[in-house]
Design an enzyme around this catalytic site. Structure first.
Site, PDB file in Angstrom:
ATOM      1  N   LEU A  35       0.813  -1.025   0.102  1.00  0.00           N
ATOM      2  CA  LEU A  35      -0.088  -0.045   0.039  1.00  0.00           C
ATOM      3  C   LEU A  35       0.720   1.276   0.028  1.00  0.00           C
ATOM      4  CD1 LEU A  35      -3.106  -0.943   2.317  1.00  0.00           C
ATOM      5  CD2 LEU A  35      -2.792  -1.390  -0.157  1.00  0.00           C
ATOM      6  N   ASP A  60       5.208  -6.711   1.783  1.00  0.00           N
ATOM      7  CA  ASP A  60       6.206  -6.397   0.919  1.00  0.00           C
ATOM      8  C   ASP A  60       6.673  -7.546   0.116  1.00  0.00           C
ATOM      9  OD1 ASP A  60       7.905  -3.620   1.092  1.00  0.00           O
ATOM     10  OD2 ASP A  60       8.705  -5.133  -0.036  1.00  0.00           O
ATOM     11  N   GLY A  84       6.084  -2.179  -7.596  1.00  0.00           N
ATOM     12  CA  GLY A  84       7.364  -1.550  -7.774  1.00  0.00           C
ATOM     13  C   GLY A  84       7.200   0.026  -7.768  1.00  0.00           C
ATOM     14  N   LYS A  86       7.493   3.688  -9.220  1.00  0.00           N
ATOM     15  CA  LYS A  86       7.518   4.180 -10.874  1.00  0.00           C
ATOM     16  C   LYS A  86       7.875   5.637 -11.166  1.00  0.00           C
ATOM     17  CE  LYS A  86       2.617   4.976 -10.974  1.00  0.00           C
ATOM     18  NZ  LYS A  86       1.591   4.747 -11.754  1.00  0.00           N
ATOM     19  N   SER A 126       8.686  -2.047 -19.448  1.00  0.00           N
ATOM     20  CA  SER A 126       8.192  -0.757 -19.959  1.00  0.00           C
ATOM     21  C   SER A 126       8.955  -0.605 -21.395  1.00  0.00           C
ATOM     22  CB  SER A 126       8.651   0.392 -18.917  1.00  0.00           C
ATOM     23  OG  SER A 126       8.467   1.620 -19.666  1.00  0.00           O
ATOM     24  N   TYR A 151      14.753   4.523 -12.694  1.00  0.00           N
ATOM     25  CA  TYR A 151      13.692   3.980 -12.680  1.00  0.00           C
ATOM     26  C   TYR A 151      13.659   2.715 -14.140  1.00  0.00           C
ATOM     27  CZ  TYR A 151       9.093   2.400 -14.355  1.00  0.00           C
ATOM     28  OH  TYR A 151       7.851   1.907 -14.739  1.00  0.00           O
ATOM     29  N   LYS A 155      14.021  -1.244 -14.492  1.00  0.00           N
ATOM     30  CA  LYS A 155      13.318  -2.217 -15.350  1.00  0.00           C
ATOM     31  C   LYS A 155      14.272  -3.110 -16.499  1.00  0.00           C
ATOM     32  CE  LYS A 155       9.091  -1.391 -13.896  1.00  0.00           C
ATOM     33  NZ  LYS A 155       8.475  -2.270 -13.250  1.00  0.00           N
ATOM     34  N   ASN A 181       2.060   3.684 -22.807  1.00  0.00           N
ATOM     35  CA  ASN A 181       1.666   4.564 -21.935  1.00  0.00           C
ATOM     36  C   ASN A 181       0.387   4.299 -21.521  1.00  0.00           C
ATOM     37  OD1 ASN A 181       3.890   6.006 -23.138  1.00  0.00           O
ATOM     38  ND2 ASN A 181       3.433   7.536 -22.049  1.00  0.00           N
ATOM     39  N   ASN A 201       2.770  12.333 -14.683  1.00  0.00           N
ATOM     40  CA  ASN A 201       2.371  11.757 -15.945  1.00  0.00           C
ATOM     41  C   ASN A 201       1.345  12.817 -16.586  1.00  0.00           C
ATOM     42  OD1 ASN A 201       2.807   8.676 -14.661  1.00  0.00           O
ATOM     43  ND2 ASN A 201       4.051   9.603 -16.563  1.00  0.00           N
ATOM     44  N   ASP A 297      13.318  13.071 -21.726  1.00  0.00           N
ATOM     45  CA  ASP A 297      12.044  12.870 -22.571  1.00  0.00           C
ATOM     46  C   ASP A 297      12.686  12.588 -24.122  1.00  0.00           C
ATOM     47  OD1 ASP A 297      10.178  12.764 -20.724  1.00  0.00           O
ATOM     48  OD2 ASP A 297       9.282  14.720 -21.625  1.00  0.00           O
TER      49      ASP A 297
HETATM   50  P1  NAD Z   1       1.113   1.620  -9.195  1.00  0.00           P
HETATM   51  O1  NAD Z   1       2.077   2.634  -8.057  1.00  0.00           O
HETATM   52  O2  NAD Z   1      -0.412   2.440  -9.091  1.00  0.00           O
HETATM   53  O3  NAD Z   1       1.018   0.211  -8.485  1.00  0.00           O
HETATM   54  C1  NAD Z   1       2.090  -0.468  -8.044  1.00  0.00           C
HETATM   55  C2  NAD Z   1       1.676  -1.033  -6.678  1.00  0.00           C
HETATM   56  O4  NAD Z   1       2.847  -1.864  -6.190  1.00  0.00           O
HETATM   57  C3  NAD Z   1       1.151  -0.098  -5.724  1.00  0.00           C
HETATM   58  O5  NAD Z   1      -0.080  -0.454  -5.037  1.00  0.00           O
HETATM   59  C4  NAD Z   1       2.218  -0.282  -4.472  1.00  0.00           C
HETATM   60  O6  NAD Z   1       1.737   0.027  -3.276  1.00  0.00           O
HETATM   61  C5  NAD Z   1       2.958  -1.484  -4.614  1.00  0.00           C
HETATM   62  N1  NAD Z   1       4.183  -1.772  -4.198  1.00  0.00           N
HETATM   63  C6  NAD Z   1       5.334  -1.010  -4.453  1.00  0.00           C
HETATM   64  N2  NAD Z   1       6.280  -1.575  -3.837  1.00  0.00           N
HETATM   65  C7  NAD Z   1       6.087  -2.669  -3.137  1.00  0.00           C
HETATM   66  C8  NAD Z   1       6.470  -3.575  -2.378  1.00  0.00           C
HETATM   67  N3  NAD Z   1       7.865  -3.702  -2.224  1.00  0.00           N
HETATM   68  N4  NAD Z   1       5.897  -4.658  -1.881  1.00  0.00           N
HETATM   69  C9  NAD Z   1       4.666  -4.795  -2.248  1.00  0.00           C
HETATM   70  N5  NAD Z   1       3.765  -3.958  -2.917  1.00  0.00           N
HETATM   71  C10 NAD Z   1       4.669  -2.659  -3.480  1.00  0.00           C
HETATM   72  O7  NAD Z   1       1.755   1.620 -10.465  1.00  0.00           O
HETATM   73  P2  NAD Z   1       1.067   1.122 -11.832  1.00  0.00           P
HETATM   74  O8  NAD Z   1       0.981   2.166 -12.853  1.00  0.00           O
HETATM   75  O9  NAD Z   1      -0.137   0.222 -11.458  1.00  0.00           O
HETATM   76  O10 NAD Z   1       2.339   0.278 -12.438  1.00  0.00           O
HETATM   77  C11 NAD Z   1       2.424  -1.025 -12.300  1.00  0.00           C
HETATM   78  C12 NAD Z   1       3.680  -1.637 -12.720  1.00  0.00           C
HETATM   79  O11 NAD Z   1       3.773  -1.361 -14.165  1.00  0.00           O
HETATM   80  C13 NAD Z   1       4.902  -0.970 -12.220  1.00  0.00           C
HETATM   81  O12 NAD Z   1       5.965  -2.263 -11.971  1.00  0.00           O
HETATM   82  C14 NAD Z   1       5.364  -0.087 -13.244  1.00  0.00           C
HETATM   83  O13 NAD Z   1       6.906   0.259 -13.038  1.00  0.00           O
HETATM   84  C15 NAD Z   1       4.957  -0.639 -14.372  1.00  0.00           C
HETATM   85  N6  NAD Z   1       4.706   0.151 -15.559  1.00  0.00           N
HETATM   86  C16 NAD Z   1       3.772   1.331 -15.398  1.00  0.00           C
HETATM   87  C17 NAD Z   1       3.793   2.194 -16.232  1.00  0.00           C
HETATM   88  C18 NAD Z   1       2.759   3.387 -16.094  1.00  0.00           C
HETATM   89  O14 NAD Z   1       2.762   4.402 -16.646  1.00  0.00           O
HETATM   90  N7  NAD Z   1       1.757   3.348 -15.422  1.00  0.00           N
HETATM   91  C19 NAD Z   1       4.546   1.896 -17.420  1.00  0.00           C
HETATM   92  C20 NAD Z   1       5.215   1.071 -17.702  1.00  0.00           C
HETATM   93  C21 NAD Z   1       5.281   0.030 -16.746  1.00  0.00           C
HETATM   94  N1  UFG Z   2       3.972  15.937 -20.907  1.00  0.00           N
HETATM   95  C1  UFG Z   2       4.033  17.099 -21.011  1.00  0.00           C
HETATM   96  N2  UFG Z   2       3.578  17.602 -19.645  1.00  0.00           N
HETATM   97  C2  UFG Z   2       3.280  17.148 -18.464  1.00  0.00           C
HETATM   98  C3  UFG Z   2       3.555  15.669 -18.384  1.00  0.00           C
HETATM   99  C4  UFG Z   2       4.035  15.325 -19.722  1.00  0.00           C
HETATM  100  O1  UFG Z   2       4.138  17.887 -21.746  1.00  0.00           O
HETATM  101  O2  UFG Z   2       2.902  17.572 -17.497  1.00  0.00           O
HETATM  102  C5  UFG Z   2       4.580  15.225 -21.951  1.00  0.00           C
HETATM  103  C6  UFG Z   2       5.809  14.292 -22.179  1.00  0.00           C
HETATM  104  O3  UFG Z   2       6.955  15.643 -22.412  1.00  0.00           O
HETATM  105  C7  UFG Z   2       5.537  13.371 -23.080  1.00  0.00           C
HETATM  106  C8  UFG Z   2       3.983  13.142 -22.977  1.00  0.00           C
HETATM  107  O4  UFG Z   2       3.497  13.974 -22.253  1.00  0.00           O
HETATM  108  O5  UFG Z   2       5.894  13.738 -24.390  1.00  0.00           O
HETATM  109  C9  UFG Z   2       3.959  11.780 -22.029  1.00  0.00           C
HETATM  110  O6  UFG Z   2       4.549  11.977 -20.658  1.00  0.00           O
HETATM  111  P1  UFG Z   2       4.242  11.032 -19.604  1.00  0.00           P
HETATM  112  O7  UFG Z   2       5.298  11.401 -18.433  1.00  0.00           O
HETATM  113  O8  UFG Z   2       2.969  10.909 -19.319  1.00  0.00           O
HETATM  114  O9  UFG Z   2       4.991   9.519 -19.840  1.00  0.00           O
HETATM  115  P2  UFG Z   2       6.355   9.261 -20.545  1.00  0.00           P
HETATM  116  O10 UFG Z   2       6.139   8.838 -21.790  1.00  0.00           O
HETATM  117  O11 UFG Z   2       7.288  10.254 -20.171  1.00  0.00           O
HETATM  118  O12 UFG Z   2       6.753   8.152 -19.426  1.00  0.00           O
HETATM  119  C10 UFG Z   2       6.026   6.854 -19.174  1.00  0.00           C
HETATM  120  C11 UFG Z   2       5.923   6.373 -17.961  1.00  0.00           C
HETATM  121  C12 UFG Z   2       7.395   5.758 -17.779  1.00  0.00           C
HETATM  122  C13 UFG Z   2       7.875   5.033 -18.836  1.00  0.00           C
HETATM  123  C14 UFG Z   2       7.724   5.731 -19.872  1.00  0.00           C
HETATM  124  C15 UFG Z   2       8.471   4.930 -21.131  1.00  0.00           C
HETATM  125  O13 UFG Z   2       5.661   7.195 -17.093  1.00  0.00           O
HETATM  126  O14 UFG Z   2       7.086   5.077 -16.621  1.00  0.00           O
HETATM  127  O15 UFG Z   2       6.547   6.111 -20.305  1.00  0.00           O
HETATM  128  O16 UFG Z   2       7.555   3.949 -21.664  1.00  0.00           O
HETATM  129  F1  UFG Z   2       8.957   4.511 -18.454  1.00  0.00           F
END
Ligand code: NAD
Ligand code: UFG
Length: 340
Positions: A35, A60, A84, A86, A126, A151, A155, A181, A201, A297
């Site tokens: 959490l 955990d 994880g 993020k 990712s 980060y 990965k 994304n 994001n 970026d």
């Molecule tokens: P999120 O933060 O909403 O979910 C991750 C969950 O993992 C959270 O509920 C957190 O409490 C839990 N957590 C973190 N560390 C922990 C630990 N050590 N033990 C147990 N629980 C733990 O993130 P999300 O957007 O749902 O992402 C899920 C996965 O997908 C992550 O591994 C993230 O890196 C990966 N991912 C996310 C994105 C994105 O843009 N959201 C993009 C690419 C990959």
């Molecule tokens: N952006 C803005 N303003 C903001 C936020 C984002 O202009 O306030 C732009 C960024 O420059 C980018 C696009 O919106 O061009 C998307 O940005 P995000 O931060 O939403 O996403 P990213 O593509 O930068 O990153 C995401 C995930 C990372 C992952 C990465 C690669 O957040 O975890 O994609 O897949 F590693």
């Protein structure tokens, strides 16, 4: 009897949507989440939508004793590993936390899995592992590159360690799912993204501007070599992404070793196109300013989604208008997120 799936990070954004999809498909689900960035309210809502709950264990992935107890008391057939950290910026400031949580945490999880004789693992990777490819769209045959932050490197490290593991022991059956994304929310408005503090994001930031929590969006860079100068990404609806996990799980039953699949739509949209689509869905103007590029970026990033279509029979179904409408429904119904 239905298979039981362990979902680490199942109380988070993508994990909660996937837990719902698993329950709806008839699986039993055990969620392990500390959490840190998740909410038990999300799991209450998953139970409401599915008509049955997942078993929730607050804990955990780095806690080996807890994992041993979990595997001993549940007959787990596969693990979907979402847990994880993020936040890209935070990972630059606190790299050791990221490596400890994301890399060491995965090592501990795999050790406990092997000890329990569970060898099927789906890892949340990712598109960041591709670094800055010279060509679009990005296919799985592209070499991995150099992610621009800890980060992203965490990965890539996990991908590498999982490949080493599979090479050392043929019973491992691993899917590396490279998300593009993830955006959007469940159509009910009950599940969505619940960022802590100011979002990094694009979509969560835009939604908070639209409800008046934040003043205006900064568009990071208008001088990229793209359609309108702003960054281009492959945004994928979180419900489609969740469905991709189920399809991967099914496909793994007839595949060995490590499989890599992109989960994206194959379509890129610019930031300005996203703003326009969001304004249309929300019926509200979205104030923004053009500012300098954000360090780290890349100009554009979108997937070749054909391998998942061919091997998983999976294709994203939801377009941009639906991503925006669902994001807006979630944001307007839950202005404080899960508020816990
Ligand atoms: P999120 O933060 O909403 O979910 C991750 C969950 O993992 C959270 O509920 C957190 O409490 C839990 N957590 C973190 N560390 C922990 C630990 N050590 N033990 C147990 N629980 C733990 O993130 P999300 O957007 O749902 O992402 C899920 C996965 O997908 C992550 O591994 C993230 O890196 C990966 N991912 C996310 C994105 C994105 O843009 N959201 C993009 C690419 C990959
Ligand atoms: N952006 C803005 N303003 C903001 C936020 C984002 O202009 O306030 C732009 C960024 O420059 C980018 C696009 O919106 O061009 C998307 O940005 P995000 O931060 O939403 O996403 P990213 O593509 O930068 O990153 C995401 C995930 C990372 C992952 C990465 C690669 O957040 O975890 O994609 O897949 F590693």
């Amino acid at each position: 009897m239905a298979d039981t799936i362990l979902v680490t990070g199942g109380a988070g954004y993508i994990g909660s949507h996937t837990t719902l999809a698993l329950l709806e498909a008839g699986y039993e689900v055990v969620v392990l989440d500390n959490l840190h960035n998740g909410s038990s309210t999300s799991l209450d809502r998953v139970a409401r939508l599915a008509g049955k709950p997942a078993t929730f264990i607050k804990g955990d992935i780095r806690d080996r004793a807890l994992l041993d107890e979990l595997f001993a008391s549940h007959s787990i057939s596969a693990v979907l590993h979402f847990a994880g950290l993020k936040a890209v910026g935070e990972s630059v400031r606190e790299p050791l936390r990221y490596y400890e949580n994301n890399v060491s945490g995965t090592v501990t999880l795999c050790q406990a899995m092997a000890h329990a004789g569970v060898f099927r693992l789906v890892f949340s990777s990712s598109a960041t592992v591709y670094g800055e490819p010279s060509q679009m769209p990005i296919s799985e045959t592209f070499p991995t590159g150099v992610p621009t932050n800890p980060y992203g490197r965490s990965k890539l490290m996990v991908e590498e360690l999982l490949k080493d593991l599979a090479a050392s022991e043929p019973r491992w059956n691993i899917a590396l799912l490279r998300y593009f994304n993830p955006v959007g929310a469940h159509a009910s408005g009950l599940l969505g993204e619940n960022p802590n503090g100011t979002p990094n994001n694009l979509l969560p930031y835009m939604s908070q501007v639209a409800v008046g929590k934040l003043e205006k969006l900064s568009v990071y860079g208008a001088d990229y070599p793209t359609v309108d100068g702003t960054g281009v990404r492959d945004y994928i609806h979180v419900v489609d992404l969740a469905d991709g996990h189920l399809k991967a799980l099914q496909a793994m039953a007839t595949r060995d070793g490590v499989n890599v699949w992109n989960l994206g739509t194959g379509i890129g949209y610019s930031v300005l196109q996203m703003i326009q689509a969001f304004e249309l869905a929300s019926g509200r103007p979205l104030p923004y300013q053009l500012v300098a590029r954000r360090p780290g970026d890349i100009a554009e990033c979108w997937s070749d989604a054909s391998l998942a279509a061919k091997e998983l029979g999976w294709k994203a179904q939801r377009g941009l208008a639906e991503m925006m409408a669902d994001t807006w429904r979630w944001q307007s119904a839950n202005p404080l997120g899960y508020a816990d």
